[in-house]
Enzyme design. Structure first.
Site, short mmCIF file in Angstrom:
data_model
loop_
_atom_site.label_atom_id
_atom_site.label_comp_id
_atom_site.label_asym_id
_atom_site.label_seq_id
_atom_site.Cartn_x
_atom_site.Cartn_y
_atom_site.Cartn_z
N ASP A 1 0.84 -1.20 0.00
CA ASP A 1 0.00 0.00 0.00
C ASP A 1 0.87 1.25 0.00
OD1 ASP A 1 0.64 -0.76 2.71
OD2 ASP A 1 -0.81 0.71 3.44
N GLU B 1 -0.03 -1.01 5.68
CA GLU B 1 0.94 -0.58 6.68
C GLU B 1 0.82 0.91 6.90
OE1 GLU B 1 4.53 0.93 8.54
OE2 GLU B 1 3.84 1.42 6.54
ZN LIG Z 1 6.60 2.01 4.40
#
Ligand SMILES: [Zn+2]
Length: 383
Positions: free
Chosen positions: A76, A141
């Site tokens: 992501d 994350e």
């Molecule tokens: Zn990162």
């Protein structure tokens, strides 16, 4: 189709993948790894007061070895912001004069591409290594981080997927590849303190109670208190005051309330609880004399150190061999998924330069992508 580290980086950047569910990017990666002989599990989690997230677990361990080295990372990316402010389309993955531009170049699609291609090169020369290799890739994350790495690790434990060592590909270098690797992080707690005194006339302070005076004494005591001297791998813990506010009632009025905010970054000599207890103790001892206080706090991470036993020295040696300079073992910077992994395996973070991460014109040097790929390959050879 065989790709080199730079070409694979470009392919990954060309799939915009924001935090949450993005099957396209993980299936692309999973298919690439299946071709290398890996077994893939697509794990989607939701709940726990957060949005659904998909993750990829992938492993190659034909001899069922006890030692398994994982690469952990996230596909992501943060939003690109105003596309027009970018010199080049953030998802075109253009290379201009040896620099690859794109969202996720530094943080951290190129690192994923480097590890995948390093594994590909390694397995071409070592068909049947005496250790397993795994990937733990999450697509969350950058945001909540609730239904990502932590839940995949739990799933791995329940399903007897061994993990003994782990590289995290977050960007770890301030300016140049090879300067710094990370073996831990400081913890962080944000505090807010409100002091409730008694409003009154500045000419009659004896029948008022000035919350600002109390707040200043409290903050001075907290700021002057030396939390520790630092350790071999950590800077001293530190408190920073980030805001002081009060009602602005006029030059002749003692206000009723005053508030401050501060943040404490602490090393592994403390826990969030020991820090909170200390702040509470200071509040109780300082406020008194008819004033009241309200203390609120939020822990954003515990401190941790992954004891540099086997993997960290190996990573240092591999990086030095490729770049000619020895990287520093550091515990600085913001949080990462290494905080979950350290409970399961020795973990070291090594990636590209973090200078442009999350920024407009995020980029990575092609020469450094190749150096990182070679470093990962050297780590696998020496493992
Ligand atoms: Zn990162």
């Amino acid at each position: 189709m065989k790709l080199n580290a730079v070409e694979l980086s470009q392919k990954l950047i060309q799939i915009p993948s924001y935090s949450g569910v993005n099957s396209q990017v993980l299936e692309f990666l999973g298919n690439y790894l299946k071709n290398l002989g890996f077994t893939c599990d697509y794990l989607e989690y939701d709940g726990s007061d957060s949005y659904p997230v998909n993750n990829l677990h992938s492993v190659f361990n034909p001899k069922n070895s006890e030692r398994v080295i994982y690469f952990a990372g996230h596909t992501d990316v943060v939003k690109e912001g105003d596309k027009a402010s970018w010199k080049h389309d953030p998802f075109a993955a253009k290379i201009i004069d040896g620099t690859l531009f794109g969202r996720g170049a530094a943080d951290m699609k190129c690192a994923i591409a480097c590890f995948v291609t390093a594994v590909e090169e390694f397995l071409a020369q070592n068909k049947s290594p005496n250790f397993g290799i795994g990937f733990l890739i999450t697509n969350d994350e950058e945001a909540d981080g609730v239904n990502g790495t932590a839940k995949v690790l739990e799933w791995m434990k329940e399903n007897n997927k061994k993990i003994t060592h782990c590289l995290v590909g977050e960007p770890t270098n301030p300016k140049k590849f090879g300067e710094m690797i990370k073996i831990g992080r400081r913890g962080s707690i944000g505090f807010k303190i409100k002091i409730i005194g008694k409003q009154g006339h500045v000419a009659y302070p004896d029948i008022a109670l000035n919350p600002i005076t109390i707040l200043i004494s409290l903050l001075k005591i907290l700021k002057d208190h030396k939390l520790d001297e630092g350790t071999k791998f950590f800077d001293p813990s530190n408190l920073e005051i980030t805001s002081i506010v009060s009602q602005n009632l006029g030059g002749n009025v003692i206000p009723n309330e005053a508030e401050a905010a501060f943040n404490i970054r602490f090393n592994d000599l403390h826990t969030s609880q020991s820090i909170i207890d200390l702040v509470k103790y200071a509040c109780e001892k300082t406020v008194g004399f008819g004033a009241k206080y309200e203390l609120t706090y939020r822990t954003s991470g515990e401190s941790f150190l992954s004891d540099p036993k086997f993997l960290a020295p190996l990573v240092v040696a591999a990086s030095e061999k490729i770049t000619g300079k020895k990287p520093v073992l550091s515990t600085t910077g913001g949080t990462s998924d290494a905080r979950f992994i350290k409970n399961y395996a020795e973990v070291v973070e090594i990636g590209l330069v973090n200078e442009t991460a999350h920024k407009i014109d995020e980029r990575a040097e092609v020469s450094e992508i190749n150096q990182l790929q070679q470093t990962y390959l050297e780590i696998l050879r020496q493992f």
